[in-house]
Design an enzyme around this catalytic site. Structure first.
Site, PDB file in Angstrom:
ATOM      1  N   HIS A  70       6.447   1.703  19.327  1.00 30.72           N
ATOM      2  CA  HIS A  70       5.391   2.164  18.393  1.00 30.72           C
ATOM      3  C   HIS A  70       5.559   3.663  18.074  1.00 30.72           C
ATOM      4  CE1 HIS A  70       1.052   1.156  16.946  1.00 30.72           C
ATOM      5  NE2 HIS A  70       1.658   2.003  16.110  1.00 30.72           N
ATOM      6  N   ALA A 108       6.863   4.695  14.882  1.00 34.47           N
ATOM      7  CA  ALA A 108       7.196   4.843  13.453  1.00 34.47           C
ATOM      8  C   ALA A 108       6.654   6.141  12.856  1.00 34.47           C
ATOM      9  CB  ALA A 108       6.717   3.641  12.667  1.00 34.47           C
ATOM     10  N   GLY A 163       0.861  -1.193   0.000  1.00 34.34           N
ATOM     11  CA  GLY A 163       0.000   0.000   0.000  1.00 34.34           C
ATOM     12  C   GLY A 163       0.888   1.229   0.000  1.00 34.34           C
ATOM     13  N   ARG A 193       1.484  -3.989  12.594  1.00 36.99           N
ATOM     14  CA  ARG A 193       0.812  -4.289  13.851  1.00 36.99           C
ATOM     15  C   ARG A 193       1.438  -5.529  14.458  1.00 36.99           C
ATOM     16  NH1 ARG A 193      -0.506   0.143  13.821  1.00 36.99           N
ATOM     17  NH2 ARG A 193      -2.569   1.054  14.007  1.00 36.99           N
ATOM     18  N   THR A 200       6.682  -2.672  11.220  1.00 35.74           N
ATOM     19  CA  THR A 200       6.129  -1.386  11.658  1.00 35.74           C
ATOM     20  C   THR A 200       4.621  -1.365  11.405  1.00 35.74           C
ATOM     21  OG1 THR A 200       6.687  -0.408   9.515  1.00 35.74           O
ATOM     22  CG2 THR A 200       8.250  -0.026  11.306  1.00 35.74           C
ATOM     23  N   GLU A 237      -0.121  -4.573  23.027  1.00 38.18           N
ATOM     24  CA  GLU A 237       0.526  -3.327  23.477  1.00 38.18           C
ATOM     25  C   GLU A 237      -0.317  -2.644  24.542  1.00 38.18           C
ATOM     26  OE1 GLU A 237       1.610  -0.584  20.326  1.00 38.18           O
ATOM     27  OE2 GLU A 237       2.324  -2.261  19.135  1.00 38.18           O
TER      28      GLU A 237
HETATM   29  C1  DGY Z   1      -1.158   4.124  12.618  1.00 42.27           C
HETATM   30  O1  DGY Z   1      -1.546   5.271  12.366  1.00 42.27           O
HETATM   31  O2  DGY Z   1      -1.879   3.151  12.484  1.00 42.27           O
HETATM   32  C2  DGY Z   1       0.252   3.960  13.069  1.00 42.27           C
HETATM   33  O3  DGY Z   1       0.438   2.755  13.727  1.00 42.27           O
HETATM   34  C3  DGY Z   1       0.711   5.116  13.926  1.00 42.27           C
HETATM   35  O4  DGY Z   1       2.086   4.985  14.131  1.00 42.27           O
END
Ligand code: DGY
Length: 327
Positions: free
Chosen positions: A286, A288, A156, A239, A237, A268
């Protein structure tokens, strides 16, 4: 126009909430810790909009208690904590903030990938412990990134942005696997589509960019980990539950794969205790998408969705657009 009543589950960076205050009657929870189910149940009653963050448990019970709710604006791209089906059945629109965090998350992914490949975090600890006693030909060897093969699972927006960095910045060969429609840009980049099996067998690095759903839960498990090269590095990065965390810990412990770099975990924010003693895993909390610019952009987008909705415009990122068609 009657001012909509909005519940905001915590303060957000930037000035977006000032705009929301000017537009709506806002009830905001001032604390920044995790919002409890009880607080959500109490506060959604009588509200027409909810601005929540991606970890807030907006489940069927909360949606059932929301007697006036028309729109849920999720601060975040991932919305697996929202019962979208229940919202859709009640005609409640759900929106999210993809796009705002694409480049930042892709930057962090490359950072984690390099950190794991070149053992940067391990080296930092080593140096801080004053254990460094001199340069040596076989000292602290990692793996090259430049020119290697990267497997992107989920092509994506973020997967494509990672592929772009890998191809243009590091001259990597990119294989991708995607079950849905891929970003048109991915085609032009020169990345090649591959089956999951081929991607896992061929890649030096595997990076996960899928949403969490029934198809992707534990996609990386004991069996799929066995397909990866012993020198391979896994980066997640997306889930936490896309990976079977116990199976990964075992694979890392037994050196069946070389390393991993993770930004996300199962359950988490519970501490990933099994991973803590392992030197070959980089662990981030978490973060990123955690840049000032991106978190402000996400706030702007989440607020804009509510403003647009009550101004009769279609919000930019509806998750369940069928709700709009029925109106
Ligand atoms: C999201 O927006 O889903 C991301 O995990 C945020 O870092």
């Amino acid at each position: 126009m009657k001012r909509p009543r909005v519940f905001v589950t915590r303060p957000l960076p930037g000035k977006a909430l000032e705009r929301l205050h000017a537009f709506a009657d806002v009830t905001m929870r001032e604390k920044e810790d995790i919002v409890s189910k009880e607080e959500l149940l109490d506060n959604v009653k009588g509200k027409e909009a909810l601005l929540c963050i991606l970890t807030d448990p907006v489940d069927g019970e909360v949606i059932a208690a929301a007697n006036q709710l028309k729109v849920i604006s999720n601060y975040g791209a991932g919305y697996e904590k929202i019962d979208v089906e229940a919202a859709t059945r009640k005609g409640i629109l759900v929106t999210n903030t993809p796009g705002a965090l694409t480049e930042t998350t892709a930057d962090t992914t490359m950072g984690l990938l390099i950190a794991a490949a070149r053992r940067i975090v391990e080296g930092d600890r080593y140096t801080r412990e004053c254990r460094y006693e001199g340069w040596g030909p076989s000292f602290f060897l990692g793996h090259d990134v430049y020119g290697k093969t990267l497997g992107v699972i989920g092509m994506g927006k973020i997967g494509t942005a990672v592929a772009k960095r890998a191809i243009r910045g590091f001259e990597m060969k990119v294989l991708y696997n995607d079950r849905g429609g891929i970003e048109p840009e991915a085609e032009k980049l020169g990345a090649r589509s591959a089956s999951l099996e081929e991607l896992l067998k061929e890649s030096d690095f595997v990076s996960l960019h899928v949403p969490l759903n029934a198809q992707t839960k534990n996609l990386i498990n004991e069996e799929t980990l066995k397909l990866m090269k012993p020198s391979a590095i896994l980066v997640n990065t997306s889930r936490g539950n896309v990976v079977d965390q116990h199976a990964l810990a075992m694979a890392l412990k037994e050196k069946r794969i070389a390393a991993a770099a993770l930004d996300v975990y199962e359950d988490e924010p519970r501490c990933p205790v099994e991973l803590i003693p392992l030197p070959n895993v980089v662990l981030a909390p978490h973060i990123a998408s955690a840049s000032e610019e991106t978190r402000m952009r996400m706030a702007d987008m989440a607020v804009q969705a509510i403003v647009d909705f009550f101004s009769g415009k279609t919000p930019e990122n509806p998750v369940n657009p069928t709700v709009l068609k029925k109106k």
